[in-house]
Design a protein around this motif. Structure first.
Motif, PDB file in Angstrom:
ATOM      1  N   ALA A   1      76.658  68.250 -66.315  1.00  0.00           N
ATOM      2  CA  ALA A   1      77.672  68.068 -65.274  1.00  0.00           C
ATOM      3  C   ALA A   1      77.083  68.189 -63.881  1.00  0.00           C
ATOM      4  CB  ALA A   1      78.793  69.084 -65.465  1.00  0.00           C
ATOM      5  N   SER A   2      75.929  68.865 -63.762  1.00  0.00           N
ATOM      6  CA  SER A   2      75.289  69.030 -62.456  1.00  0.00           C
ATOM      7  C   SER A   2      74.680  67.740 -61.940  1.00  0.00           C
ATOM      8  CB  SER A   2      74.197  70.109 -62.550  1.00  0.00           C
ATOM      9  OG  SER A   2      74.751  71.346 -62.943  1.00  0.00           O
ATOM     10  N   LEU A   3      74.614  66.706 -62.777  1.00  0.00           N
ATOM     11  CA  LEU A   3      74.123  65.415 -62.289  1.00  0.00           C
ATOM     12  C   LEU A   3      75.118  64.755 -61.344  1.00  0.00           C
ATOM     13  CD1 LEU A   3      72.505  63.862 -65.499  1.00  0.00           C
ATOM     14  CD2 LEU A   3      71.414  65.140 -63.658  1.00  0.00           C
ATOM     15  N   GLY A   4      76.361  65.265 -61.327  1.00  0.00           N
ATOM     16  CA  GLY A   4      77.303  64.710 -60.367  1.00  0.00           C
ATOM     17  C   GLY A   4      78.749  64.715 -60.780  1.00  0.00           C
ATOM     18  N   SER A   5      79.038  64.787 -62.086  1.00  0.00           N
ATOM     19  CA  SER A   5      80.440  64.709 -62.508  1.00  0.00           C
ATOM     20  C   SER A   5      81.188  66.018 -62.291  1.00  0.00           C
ATOM     21  CB  SER A   5      80.515  64.325 -63.987  1.00  0.00           C
ATOM     22  OG  SER A   5      80.093  65.405 -64.801  1.00  0.00           O
ATOM     23  N   CYS A   6      80.477  67.156 -62.349  1.00  0.00           N
ATOM     24  CA  CYS A   6      81.076  68.498 -62.221  1.00  0.00           C
ATOM     25  C   CYS A   6      82.174  68.739 -63.267  1.00  0.00           C
ATOM     26  CB  CYS A   6      81.644  68.715 -60.821  1.00  0.00           C
ATOM     27  SG  CYS A   6      80.398  68.627 -59.526  1.00  0.00           S
ATOM     28  N   ASP A   7      82.048  68.111 -64.427  1.00  0.00           N
ATOM     29  CA  ASP A   7      83.062  68.218 -65.472  1.00  0.00           C
ATOM     30  C   ASP A   7      82.361  68.469 -66.802  1.00  0.00           C
ATOM     31  OD1 ASP A   7      85.164  68.066 -67.202  1.00  0.00           O
ATOM     32  OD2 ASP A   7      85.773  66.028 -66.669  1.00  0.00           O
ATOM     33  N   LEU A   8      82.709  69.587 -67.471  1.00  0.00           N
ATOM     34  CA  LEU A   8      82.049  69.916 -68.735  1.00  0.00           C
ATOM     35  C   LEU A   8      82.341  68.899 -69.827  1.00  0.00           C
ATOM     36  CD1 LEU A   8      81.197  72.667 -67.600  1.00  0.00           C
ATOM     37  CD2 LEU A   8      81.964  73.696 -69.733  1.00  0.00           C
TER      38      LEU A   8
ATOM     39  N   LEU B   1      71.307  58.012 -63.008  1.00  0.00           N
ATOM     40  CA  LEU B   1      70.201  58.024 -62.047  1.00  0.00           C
ATOM     41  C   LEU B   1      70.481  59.053 -60.955  1.00  0.00           C
ATOM     42  CD1 LEU B   1      69.369  54.245 -61.521  1.00  0.00           C
ATOM     43  CD2 LEU B   1      67.997  55.943 -62.709  1.00  0.00           C
ATOM     44  N   VAL B   2      69.506  59.919 -60.698  1.00  0.00           N
ATOM     45  CA  VAL B   2      69.585  60.826 -59.555  1.00  0.00           C
ATOM     46  C   VAL B   2      68.830  60.168 -58.401  1.00  0.00           C
ATOM     47  CG1 VAL B   2      69.754  62.831 -61.048  1.00  0.00           C
ATOM     48  CG2 VAL B   2      67.515  62.083 -60.280  1.00  0.00           C
ATOM     49  N   PRO B   3      69.023  60.630 -57.158  1.00  0.00           N
ATOM     50  CA  PRO B   3      68.338  59.989 -56.026  1.00  0.00           C
ATOM     51  C   PRO B   3      66.831  59.874 -56.240  1.00  0.00           C
ATOM     52  CG  PRO B   3      69.983  61.520 -55.246  1.00  0.00           C
ATOM     53  CD  PRO B   3      69.926  61.696 -56.720  1.00  0.00           C
ATOM     54  N   ALA B   4      66.266  58.825 -55.689  1.00  0.00           N
ATOM     55  CA  ALA B   4      64.844  58.544 -55.904  1.00  0.00           C
ATOM     56  C   ALA B   4      63.956  59.628 -55.328  1.00  0.00           C
ATOM     57  CB  ALA B   4      64.478  57.193 -55.288  1.00  0.00           C
ATOM     58  N   SER B   5      64.371  60.279 -54.259  1.00  0.00           N
ATOM     59  CA  SER B   5      63.575  61.355 -53.662  1.00  0.00           C
ATOM     60  C   SER B   5      63.839  62.656 -54.408  1.00  0.00           C
ATOM     61  CB  SER B   5      63.937  61.519 -52.181  1.00  0.00           C
ATOM     62  OG  SER B   5      63.329  62.689 -51.658  1.00  0.00           O
ATOM     63  N   ALA B   6      62.790  63.331 -54.861  1.00  0.00           N
ATOM     64  CA  ALA B   6      62.941  64.577 -55.613  1.00  0.00           C
ATOM     65  C   ALA B   6      63.618  65.651 -54.769  1.00  0.00           C
ATOM     66  CB  ALA B   6      61.579  65.062 -56.103  1.00  0.00           C
ATOM     67  N   GLN B   7      63.289  65.689 -53.445  1.00  0.00           N
ATOM     68  CA  GLN B   7      63.906  66.706 -52.588  1.00  0.00           C
ATOM     69  C   GLN B   7      65.409  66.480 -52.486  1.00  0.00           C
ATOM     70  OE1 GLN B   7      61.209  65.026 -51.873  1.00  0.00           O
ATOM     71  NE2 GLN B   7      59.557  66.495 -51.480  1.00  0.00           N
ATOM     72  N   ILE B   8      65.814  65.226 -52.307  1.00  0.00           N
ATOM     73  CA  ILE B   8      67.244  64.921 -52.211  1.00  0.00           C
ATOM     74  C   ILE B   8      67.928  65.177 -53.549  1.00  0.00           C
ATOM     75  CG2 ILE B   8      68.933  63.106 -51.766  1.00  0.00           C
ATOM     76  CD1 ILE B   8      66.924  61.833 -49.889  1.00  0.00           C
ATOM     77  N   ALA B   9      67.261  64.762 -54.638  1.00  0.00           N
ATOM     78  CA  ALA B   9      67.833  64.969 -55.971  1.00  0.00           C
ATOM     79  C   ALA B   9      68.047  66.453 -56.238  1.00  0.00           C
ATOM     80  CB  ALA B   9      66.930  64.354 -57.031  1.00  0.00           C
ATOM     81  N   GLY B  10      67.040  67.270 -55.906  1.00  0.00           N
ATOM     82  CA  GLY B  10      67.163  68.704 -56.145  1.00  0.00           C
ATOM     83  C   GLY B  10      68.329  69.305 -55.393  1.00  0.00           C
ATOM     84  N   ALA B  11      68.516  68.906 -54.141  1.00  0.00           N
ATOM     85  CA  ALA B  11      69.622  69.439 -53.349  1.00  0.00           C
ATOM     86  C   ALA B  11      70.961  69.002 -53.937  1.00  0.00           C
ATOM     87  CB  ALA B  11      69.495  68.976 -51.898  1.00  0.00           C
ATOM     88  N   ASN B  12      71.052  67.727 -54.317  1.00  0.00           N
ATOM     89  CA  ASN B  12      72.316  67.237 -54.872  1.00  0.00           C
ATOM     90  C   ASN B  12      72.666  67.937 -56.179  1.00  0.00           C
ATOM     91  OD1 ASN B  12      72.473  65.500 -52.731  1.00  0.00           O
ATOM     92  ND2 ASN B  12      71.921  63.649 -53.882  1.00  0.00           N
ATOM     93  N   VAL B  13      71.676  68.073 -57.077  1.00  0.00           N
ATOM     94  CA  VAL B  13      71.926  68.722 -58.362  1.00  0.00           C
ATOM     95  C   VAL B  13      72.276  70.193 -58.160  1.00  0.00           C
ATOM     96  CG1 VAL B  13      70.904  69.375 -60.578  1.00  0.00           C
ATOM     97  CG2 VAL B  13      70.495  67.096 -59.633  1.00  0.00           C
ATOM     98  N   ALA B  14      71.566  70.864 -57.240  1.00  0.00           N
ATOM     99  CA  ALA B  14      71.839  72.278 -56.991  1.00  0.00           C
ATOM    100  C   ALA B  14      73.246  72.470 -56.444  1.00  0.00           C
ATOM    101  CB  ALA B  14      70.803  72.848 -56.023  1.00  0.00           C
ATOM    102  N   ASN B  15      73.672  71.600 -55.517  1.00  0.00           N
ATOM    103  CA  ASN B  15      75.029  71.710 -54.965  1.00  0.00           C
ATOM    104  C   ASN B  15      76.087  71.449 -56.044  1.00  0.00           C
ATOM    105  OD1 ASN B  15      74.019  72.279 -52.422  1.00  0.00           O
ATOM    106  ND2 ASN B  15      74.023  70.126 -51.774  1.00  0.00           N
ATOM    107  N   ALA B  16      75.839  70.431 -56.879  1.00  0.00           N
ATOM    108  CA  ALA B  16      76.783  70.141 -57.953  1.00  0.00           C
ATOM    109  C   ALA B  16      76.830  71.291 -58.961  1.00  0.00           C
ATOM    110  CB  ALA B  16      76.402  68.837 -58.653  1.00  0.00           C
ATOM    111  N   PHE B  17      75.671  71.883 -59.251  1.00  0.00           N
ATOM    112  CA  PHE B  17      75.623  73.026 -60.168  1.00  0.00           C
ATOM    113  C   PHE B  17      76.444  74.194 -59.613  1.00  0.00           C
ATOM    114  CE2 PHE B  17      73.590  77.063 -61.347  1.00  0.00           C
ATOM    115  CZ  PHE B  17      73.723  77.005 -62.728  1.00  0.00           C
TER     116      PHE B  17
END
Length: 733
Positions: free
Chosen positions: A586-593, A603-619
Motif C-alpha cells: 500500500a505504500s506504493l501509493g494506494s494507502c489501502d490494505l 511504477l515508482v518515480p524514476a529518481s530513487a530519492q523522489i521514490a523514497g520520499a513518496n513511499v515513505a510519506n505513503a507509508f
C-alpha cells in the motif's frame, strides 16, 4: 450382510474388513461426512456390562463420599469459627434479670408428670386407653410386622439402591468402563499421518463401536509374505522410518503402543505406512512408565511378558524385532509360550543382519543388537535415538515408499470380482479434482504471484541506467532469466519462491531509499518463513495470495484461504504476515490494505530519492489510519476463527466458520471507516464525533466488495469440503 444395514443410523456397511484386537472390523460409508470409515465392533457380554455398571457405581459413590466429606469439613470449620468467637456481653436491661438456680425448681413439675403419664399410657401400658390402642396395632399387624415408628435393620442395597434403572446411571457414566473404549480415547488424541486416526466411539445395545480412518491397502505381514526375499533395503527404510515416527509422536503424547507387529502396520495405495490398533495402548505416568497386559509373543520384550513397569524402550524393542524380521527374513523370538519366548530372547544366537545384505554396513549389527538387548537399561533411551543411528545405514525411504505403493496397487490375479455397489452421489468437486489437481492449481497461483511481485520489484530497481523500467530496460536478458528461475523455483517449492519474491520486493524498497517499509517487510518475511512458511506449501500459497489478489482489491482472500487450509497457529501467523506485506504494497501509493492497485502503482518515480520520499510519506499515511489496523485485526481474526471452526471436522462447522470469517472482515471494514469518520469530525465533542462516525462511517463500495467477495469465497470453499482436515492431511500440496 445387507447393503442397507446401518450402524448407529449413520454408517452404511460395505463389507467386513477383517479382525482387529478383540473386535470385528467393518468397512462402512459415513453418510454424513461422505467418506469411508473402518468400524471396530466389540460385542459386550453381560459380564462386561455388569462390570462397567459396578465400576461406574463405585466411582459415583466415591465421588459422593468425597463431596460429603468436603461439606462436613466445611461445617466443622464453620462451627470451630463460631466457638472461637468472643462471648457477647449482656445488654443493659439484662443485668436486672436473674435466672434462678436449678435447686429452686421442683424436681418433678406437675406439667411434666402429666405429660409423662400420658406418654406411658401410649407406649408402655400405664394408661388403659394407651394400652388398648397399642395392643390393637400389634394385633392388626400380625406377627413379624413392623410397627410405625420402629426402625428396621438396613442392608447395603437399602443404602446404595438396587442396581437397576433407578440408580440414574447413563451412557456417559458407563462409557469409560467399557472394554476397548478407554484405549480408543487414548489414541483418539494422536493425529499424525503415520497413525490410523480414531474419529469417534459409541455404545449401542450390547455393542461398542470405535470409528476409525479406513485405510485401503495391505498389512506389512501380507507384504512380507508376498515379497519374501525380494524385499529391498529401500522398502525396509520406508517402513522403519514411518513406524519409528509414529511411535515417537505417540511417546511425545505420553502414549505407549505395546503391540507393534507386522499385522498392525498398514500400507495404503500411496505407499504411506500407518500404525493401527493401539488396543493395548496406555498412558505413561509422570515417571514415563506404564503397565499393561497382553501383547504378541515375538514382539514383546521380557519386561512386558513379566508384567513389569514399561516405558518407551518397550516399543523400541518391538520395533527392533519387526525390523530384524524384515532384514533377516524370520523372527527368532517367536515361540508357543512365554517360557520358550523368554529363553529365545535371553539365549538366541542371532544372525548378523549385515550378512544378509551386501549393501548393509556392519555397524547396523551393533545398533540392532543394542535395541534388542533383554535389559531395557542397555537399549537406546528412545525410539528417536534408535532411528537416528539406524536410518542412515538403510536404503532410500522415498524410493521405498514408491515401491510400497506399487506393491499395494498391484491387483491379485485370482481375486474375486468386487460386488457391485449402489451408485453413490456425485462426489464433491474437490474430490474429483484430487490432490494432484489441487497441488497444480495452488502452484499456478503461487507462480503467478511470485512472477508479478518480482517483476514489479525488478522494473523499479534502477542502477544508474537510462531505462524507465529498471532492470527490464537495462538488462532484459537478466530480467527474464530471473523471472524464469523464480517461476521454476516456486513450481518446485512454493515456500522458497515466496521467500525469494518478498526479499526481492524488500530489496527494491531499500534501493529506493524507502528504508522503514523495506526493513519492516524484510524482518516480517524472514520471521514468518522461518517459523511457518518453510514447513509446507500451504502457508506459502496463502501468503502469496495477498499481493496477487490485493492487486485488484481482494487482499483479504489471503486470510480466508489461510483459515480454510491451515491449522490455527499457522493461519493466524500467515494472516498477520499478509497484513504487514499489504502495508508495504500500500505504500506504493494506494494507502489501502485491501488493494494496492497494480495498474496505478506498479511504477515508482524514476529518481530513487523522489521514490523514497513518496513511499515513505505513503507509508506514514497508511500506518496512522485507523482503517489499516482495523482491517489487519479483522484478517487475523477471520483466519483464526475460520481455522478453529474447521478443526471440528464437519461440513456444518466449516460453513459456520466461513460465515464467521466473512462477518469479521465486514466488521473490520465498517469499524475502520467509522473510526476514520469520527477522527475526521475534528476537535468537537465526543458525541459529535460519534454521530459523525455513525453518519459517514460506512466503507466505500470497493471496500465492501473487498470484504464480501473473500467471505463468499470462504463459504464456497466450505461447501465444497475443501476445508476437510482429513482430506488436507492426505494431500501433498
Amino acid at each position: 450382510m445387507a447393503r442397507t444395514q446401518l450402524i448407529l443410523d449413520r454408517y452404511r456397511v460395505i463389507g467386513k474388513a477383517g479382525a482387529g484386537g478383540y473386535g470385528t472390523v467393518q468397512h462402512a460409508y459415513d453418510t454424513h461426512l461422505k467418506r469411508d470409515v473402518a468400524i471396530k465392533c466389540i460385542e459386550l457380554s453381560e459380564a462386561d456390562m455388569a462390570r462397567a455398571h459396578l465400576l461406574a457405581m463405585e466411582e459415583r459413590l466415591q465421588r459422593e463420599a468425597e463431596e460429603r466429606a468436603a461439606r462436613e469439613a466445611e461445617e466443622r470449620a464453620a462451627r470451630a469459627e463460631l466457638d472461637a468467637a468472643p462471648a457477647r456481653e449482656p445488654l443493659p436491661w439484662e443485668d436486672d434479670f436473674e435466672i434462678p438456680d436449678s435447686p429452686d425448681f421442683p424436681e418433678e413439675p406437675a406439667f411434666l408428670r402429666r405429660r409423662a403419664g400420658a406418654g406411658a399410657g401410649a407406649g408402655a401400658g400405664a394408661g388403659e386407653a394407651g394400652a388398648h390402642d397399642a395392643g390393637a396395632a400389634s394385633a392388626d399387624a400380625g406377627p413379624g410386622a413392623r410397627v410405625a415408628g420402629a426402625s428396621a435393620p438396613s442392608t447395603p442395597f437399602d443404602r446404595f439402591g438396587s442396581f437397576d434403572d433407578s440408580d440414574d446411571l447413563d451412557a456417559d457414566d458407563l462409557f469409560d468402563h467399557i472394554p476397548g473404549l478407554a484405549e480408543a480415547q487414548t489414541v483418539a488424541k494422536l493425529n499424525d499421518a503415520n497413525i490410523v486416526t480414531v474419529y469417534d466411539c459409541a455404545v449401542e445395545g450390547a455393542t461398542a463401536y470405535i470409528i476409525m480412518e479406513y485405510v485401503e491397502g495391505k498389512t506389512l505381514a501380507r507384504i512380507m509374505r508376498e515379497m519374501g526375499d525380494d524385499i529391498s533395503l529401500d522398502v525396509i527404510a520406508a517402513v522403519f522410518n514411518s513406524v519409528a515416527h509414529a511411535l515417537e509422536f505417540a511417546h511425545d503424547a505420553d502414549v505407549l503402543h505395546l503391540d507393534v507387529k507386522p499385522e498392525n502396520v498398514i500400507v495404503n495405495t500411496k505407499g504411506v505406512v500407518k500404525v493401527t490398533d493401539f488396543g493395548l495402548a496406555t498412558l505413561m505416568d509422570a515417571s514415563g512408565q506404564g503397565t499393561a497386559g497382553g501383547g504378541t509373543i515375538g514382539y514383546m520384550p521380557l519386561e512386558q511378558m513379566r508384567q513389569e513397569a514399561l516405558d518407551v524402550r518397550t516399543d523400541e524393542w518391538a520395533l527392533a524385532s519387526l525390523t530384524y524380521e524384515m532384514l533377516s527374513g524370520a523372527n527368532p523370538f517367536s515361540a508357543p509360550g512365554f517360557a520358550e519366548a523368554e529363553e529365545a530372547i535371553e539365549e538366541a544366537e542371532l544372525v548378523l543382519p549385515s550378512l544378509c545384505w551386501d549393501a548393509l554396513d556392519a555397524a547396523a549389527d551393533d545398533i540392532m543388537f543394542t535395541a534388542l538387548d533383554p535389559d531395557p537399561d542397555e537399549r537406546y533411551e528412545s525410539v528417536a535415538a534408535f532411528a537416528d543411528e539406524l536410518t542412515p545405514l538403510l536404503g532410500n525411504a522415498r524410493a521405498g515408499k514408491r515401491a510400497l505403493a506399487a506393491i499395494v496397487r498391484e491387483e491379485e490375479p485370482d481375486a474375486p470380482p468386487e460386488p457391485e455397489e449402489p451408485r453413490e452421489p456425485l462426489p464433491p468437486l474437490v474430490d474429483r479434482l484430487g490432490p494432484t489437481g489441487a497441488a497444480v492449481i495452488a502452484r499456478v497461483l503461487a507462480v503467478a504471484s511470485v512472477v508479478m511481485v518480482s517483476a514489479v520489484a525488478l522494473v523499479n530497481m534502477r542502477f544508474g541506467g537510462a531505462g524507465l523500467f529498471g532492470v527490464a530496460s537495462d538488462l532484459p536478458v537478466a530480467f527474464w532469466a530471473v523471472l524464469a528461475a523464480l517461476a521454476a523455483l516456486t513450481a518446485w517449492r512454493p515456500a522458497f519462491g515466496a521467500l525469494a519474491a518478498y526479499l526481492c520486493f524488500a530489496a527494491m524498497l531499500l534501493l529506493n531509499f524507502a528504508f522503514v517499509p523495506g526493513l519492516l517487510l524484510l524482518a516480517a518475511a524472514v520471521t514468518w518463513w522461518w517459523f511457518v512458511g518453510r514447513f509446507g506449501s500451504g502457508p506459502a500459497v496463502c501468503a502469496l495470495l495477498q499481493p496477487l489478489c490485493g492487486s485488484v482489491g481482494l487482499g483479504a482472500l489471503s486470510a480466508v484461504a489461510a483459515g480454510a487450509v491451515l491449522d490455527v497457529r499457522e493461519a493466524a501467523a500467515t494472516a498477520a504476515f499478509s497484513a504487514v506485506a499489504a502495508i508495504a504494497f500500500a505504500s506504493l501509493g494506494s494507502c489501502d490494505l485491501m488493494s494496492w492497485d497494480i495498474f496505478a502503482n506498479a511504477l515508482v518515480p524514476a529518481s530513487a530519492q523522489i521514490a523514497g520520499a513518496n513511499v515513505a510519506n505513503a507509508f506514514a499515511d497508511v500506518v496512522v489510519m485507523p482503517l489499516t489496523w482495523c482491517v489487519a485485526v479483522s484478517w487475523i481474526a477471520a483466519a483464526t476463527l475460520f481455522s478453529l471452526f474447521c478443526m471440528r471436522g464437519t461440513r456444518a462447522f466449516d460453513i459456520a466458520g466461513a460465515c464467521v470469517a466473512a462477518a469479521a472482515l465486514v466488521v473490520g471494514a465498517v469499524a475502520g471507516a467509522a473510526l476514520a469518520a469520527g477522527m475526521g469530525a475534528g476537535a468537537g465533542s465526543a458525541g459529535a464525533a460519534a454521530s459523525a462516525g455513525l453518519a459517514a462511517g460506512l466503507p466505500s463500495p470497493l471496500a465492501l466488495v473487498g470484504t464480501l467477495v473473500p467471505g463468499a469465497v470462504g463459504i464456497v470453499l466450505a461447501v465444497a469440503s475443501l476445508c476437510d482436515r482429513v482430506r488436507l492431511e492426505e494431500g501433498e500440496w
